[in-house]
Design a protein around this motif. Sequence first.
Motif, PDB file in Angstrom:
ATOM      1  N   GLY A 114       0.854  -1.087  -0.012  1.00 54.45           N
ATOM      2  CA  GLY A 114       0.026   0.101   0.000  1.00 54.45           C
ATOM      3  C   GLY A 114       0.869   1.114   0.170  1.00 54.45           C
ATOM      4  N   ALA A 115       1.958   1.327   0.289  1.00 51.78           N
ATOM      5  CA  ALA A 115       2.912   2.453   0.223  1.00 51.78           C
ATOM      6  C   ALA A 115       3.130   2.898  -1.235  1.00 51.78           C
ATOM      7  N   ALA A 116       3.476   4.136  -1.209  1.00 54.70           N
ATOM      8  CA  ALA A 116       3.713   4.649  -2.453  1.00 54.70           C
ATOM      9  C   ALA A 116       5.264   4.306  -2.876  1.00 54.70           C
ATOM     10  N   LEU A 117       5.581   4.360  -4.272  1.00 54.47           N
ATOM     11  CA  LEU A 117       6.767   4.201  -4.602  1.00 54.47           C
ATOM     12  C   LEU A 117       7.562   5.411  -4.624  1.00 54.47           C
ATOM     13  N   PRO A 145       1.019 -12.649  -2.208  1.00 57.11           N
ATOM     14  CA  PRO A 145       0.224 -11.329  -2.319  1.00 57.11           C
ATOM     15  C   PRO A 145       0.993 -10.139  -2.111  1.00 57.11           C
ATOM     16  N   ALA A 146       1.934 -10.022  -1.314  1.00 62.76           N
ATOM     17  CA  ALA A 146       2.515  -8.708  -1.008  1.00 62.76           C
ATOM     18  C   ALA A 146       3.284  -8.097  -2.223  1.00 62.76           C
ATOM     19  N   VAL A 147       4.047  -9.285  -2.463  1.00 67.36           N
ATOM     20  CA  VAL A 147       5.077  -9.142  -3.695  1.00 67.36           C
ATOM     21  C   VAL A 147       4.071  -8.881  -5.111  1.00 67.36           C
ATOM     22  N   ALA A 148       2.954  -9.290  -5.245  1.00 73.91           N
ATOM     23  CA  ALA A 148       2.220  -9.139  -6.265  1.00 73.91           C
ATOM     24  C   ALA A 148       1.504  -7.646  -6.235  1.00 73.91           C
ATOM     25  N   ILE A 176       4.614  -5.596  -7.331  1.00 70.52           N
ATOM     26  CA  ILE A 176       4.501  -5.570  -9.029  1.00 70.52           C
ATOM     27  C   ILE A 176       3.484  -4.766  -9.569  1.00 70.52           C
ATOM     28  N   GLU A 177       2.107  -4.919  -9.076  1.00 70.40           N
ATOM     29  CA  GLU A 177       1.256  -4.142  -9.685  1.00 70.40           C
ATOM     30  C   GLU A 177       1.617  -2.690  -9.565  1.00 70.40           C
TER      31      GLU A 177
END
Length: 493
Positions: A116-119, A140-143, A146-147
């Motif tokens: 949920g953090a911003a890049l 899920p967290a890695v997915a 990636i999204e």
Amino acid sequence: MTANPYPRALYTVEQVRALDHRAIDTLGIGGFTLMQRAAAAAFASLRRHWPQARRVLVCCGPGNNGGDGYLIAAQARATGFAVEVIELAAEARGDAARAREACLVAGVAPCPWREGAALPAADVLVDALYGTGLSRPPQPAVAALIERINASGLPVLAVDVPSGIDADTGRRPGVAVQADITTSFIAAKRGLYTGHAPSHTGVVELDELDLPEALWREQPVDAHLLAPATLPPRARDAHKGDNGHVLAVGGDHGTAGAIRLCGEAALRAGAGLVSVATRPEQLVALNSARPELMAHAVNGPQALEPLLGRASVLAVGPGLGQGAWGHALWLTALDSGKPLVLDADGLNLLAREPRRFEQPAVLTPHPGEAARLLGGSVTEVQADRFAAARALAARYGAVVVLKGAGSLIADPDGRLDVCPWGNPGMAAGGMGDLLTGIVAALLGQGCTPWEAACLGVGLHARAGDAAAREGERGLMPSDLLAPLRRLLNGLPT
């Protein structure tokens, strides 16, 4: 990048690991040294493709791929770049842990990924999450990361493999990074060139990490990339009888276009003569549109027999249908023993009535037809296109072209080539009819089934790329005919 000693060779993941272990165990090149070389190659690629970039975001996983990423971050920081690192976990081991420490020493403190953090802001993003070992969907967290990467709008450099892509098969078991450039190392992984992979790799570059050529000499090759090729010039005293007589069989009610495309492609690919065996009501349209095609009304096997006697190669299937008319012509054509190319309903009938071919034969299935021929599902075919193509060739005793992104050509002896050309604009009805005619024409001009399939697939895809210069959407099969002719004659397109 170093000069590739085997520029067309493709390897399985297991074979690449064997090369990696040989470099370490036999040549005495340390794993961390290889990691440093990989990072240097990837960073050089980044600077070459995005020379204006000054801010780099590196996303690192816990394995050696993440180790490459940590070292890229360290090199970027030492060169004066603003660098941010996001890591999946701080649990790196072995060479990757050493690379993470080098990143810290360079003054870059990795930040853990929080879903949920911003890049962070960046000019270029480096994907170093997963390497060649991933064959399952990302967690899920890695997915989610990636999204977020895919939605960022940033240009992406993938390190070795776009995360989420199976480097062995080209399968995408879950979400995967969409890269602009993929810098791969040591040897070309076969899965990067077929299936879902071409939609995620962008441009694939290969760096052999300054390893000696001797490393590859004893390593078997799994497959090869096709190289551009054409036929030699014709003899000055050539005549039409020297260049094969293709008989295209098909064109049931409402499908005159399919058999016309097949026949016209055979003409443009250099066949000396092309006949068409079709329904009587198709004759006016065929003769009006393309008088060079010798169209014949064929109501059944008896009318087909004399045409078979004059033909040297058959192209069976475009618009054939699976009814009584199509089945009767299909059976008669196959029983003639003539060299043939089988496509479309010719393949669907073969799935219903399997046989192993004794005559030279090329089968050109798309994944749905391949699934029917193997008695499985499209999902199973696409999960390992290499295995599916080889299984089809072995089962039917024919050269097989498994069509799709990164079309595969498989021989019953296990040889396999991968087509690196083609584009999404070619996903249109009738493209397969063209390929059938092209391959049949090449058979008629003296190519073996393997040669005809490889050359035909390459010419077809390259003609598609030439035609797509005016845009992929709206590309029609007939748009390929002009560049096909130029390519076959070695002329620029």
